[in-house]
Design an enzyme around this catalytic site. Structure first.
Site, PDB file in Angstrom:
ATOM      1  N   GLY A  18     -50.091  -7.889  24.095  1.00 28.24           N
ATOM      2  CA  GLY A  18     -50.977  -7.438  23.125  1.00 28.24           C
ATOM      3  C   GLY A  18     -52.437  -6.996  23.680  1.00 28.24           C
ATOM      4  N   THR A  19     -53.171  -7.663  22.570  1.00 26.01           N
ATOM      5  CA  THR A  19     -54.668  -7.544  22.856  1.00 26.01           C
ATOM      6  C   THR A  19     -55.320  -8.515  23.996  1.00 26.01           C
ATOM      7  OG1 THR A  19     -54.982  -9.426  21.291  1.00 26.01           O
ATOM      8  CG2 THR A  19     -54.969  -7.113  20.469  1.00 26.01           C
ATOM      9  N   LEU A  20     -54.242  -9.385  24.708  1.00 25.30           N
ATOM     10  CA  LEU A  20     -54.866 -10.156  25.829  1.00 25.30           C
ATOM     11  C   LEU A  20     -54.498  -9.190  27.087  1.00 25.30           C
ATOM     12  CD1 LEU A  20     -53.249 -13.647  24.983  1.00 25.30           C
ATOM     13  CD2 LEU A  20     -56.006 -13.073  25.364  1.00 25.30           C
TER      14      LEU A  20
ATOM     15  N   GLU B 148     -54.386 -17.994  19.461  1.00 23.07           N
ATOM     16  CA  GLU B 148     -53.122 -17.468  18.996  1.00 23.07           C
ATOM     17  C   GLU B 148     -52.525 -18.422  17.545  1.00 23.07           C
ATOM     18  OE1 GLU B 148     -52.820 -14.479  19.412  1.00 23.07           O
ATOM     19  OE2 GLU B 148     -53.200 -14.011  21.340  1.00 23.07           O
TER      20      GLU B 148
HETATM   21  N1  PCA Z   1     -52.279 -11.471  21.792  1.00 20.68           N
HETATM   22  C1  PCA Z   1     -50.973 -12.069  22.482  1.00 20.68           C
HETATM   23  C2  PCA Z   1     -50.002 -12.040  21.529  1.00 20.68           C
HETATM   24  C3  PCA Z   1     -50.370 -10.757  20.510  1.00 20.68           C
HETATM   25  C4  PCA Z   1     -51.813 -10.628  20.743  1.00 20.68           C
HETATM   26  O1  PCA Z   1     -52.757  -9.625  20.426  1.00 20.68           O
HETATM   27  C5  PCA Z   1     -50.919 -11.086  23.810  1.00 20.68           C
HETATM   28  O2  PCA Z   1     -51.494 -10.103  24.156  1.00 20.68           O
HETATM   29  O3  PCA Z   1     -49.629 -11.397  24.234  1.00 20.68           O
END
Ligand code: PCA
Length: 177
Positions: free
Chosen positions: A11-13, A93
């Site tokens: 995701g955002t990472l 998280e």
């Molecule tokens: N961060 C974690 C989980 C969802 C998010 O936005 C990721 O990027 O894996």
């Protein structure tokens, strides 16, 4: 050497997206600084319902692997991180109170051809070797069951500037308290 941990991020990472700053791949390392090393891009073996949800447009892999008809294999990135980096990811998280760091089966993507031009229709090829790597997923009971009844799920999260962006992610610092 300090312990290293592998994490699958979807995701955002991911690189180029807001929270990637928590994976400092340029870092010098050492026990006092967070350090991350990109290992490969990867694809989950199982299908996972991935949605962008909540009023903050947060991406979630919902913990129901291989159980939802329309769910897809999820594409992400694998990093090796040190203890400090992992604890900063856990804090972002809110593991284990919100997302839970959960073992997920993935396969390294060794080659990907763009689905354009002469390579149209080409598929992602992945290494036959399966690895079990931790990823932040949302456990049952923390999301509305109707989220498992959608007709469409994401296979690849993108930020708002890309073609298949859905909604704009609101980072924690920008949320009202
Ligand atoms: N961060 C974690 C989980 C969802 C998010 O936005 C990721 O990027 O894996």
């Amino acid at each position: 050497m300090a312990d290293m941990h592998k994490v699958f991020v979807y995701g955002t990472l991911k690189r180029g997206i807001y929270n990637h700053r928590l994976l400092p791949t340029e870092g010098s390392g050492g026990p006092d600084s967070a350090v991350a090393r990109w290992l490969c891009d990867a694809l989950t073996i199982e299908t996972w319902p991935m949605v962008v949800a909540s009023r903050y447009s947060i991406p979630f892999m919902l913990d129901a692997p291989n159980r939802v008809a329309a769910a897809l294999q999820v594409k992400g990135e694998v990093y090796e991180v040190n203890d400090l980096c992992l604890s900063q990811l856990d804090r972002l998280e809110r593991h284990p109170d919100w997302y839970v760091r959960t073992p997920v089966k993935v396969r390294r993507i060794v080659k990907e051809q763009l689905r354009t031009g002469s390579a149209a229709g080409a598929v992602i090829q992945s290494d036959p070797e399966v690895e079990v790597i931790q990823a932040y997923v949302l456990p049952p009971g923390r999301f509305h069951p109707s989220l498992l009844e959608r007709e469409h799920y994401l296979s690849e999260y993108q930020d708002v500037n890309s073609d298949n962006a859905v909604r704009v992610y609101v980072p924690p610092a920008a949320r009202p308290t």
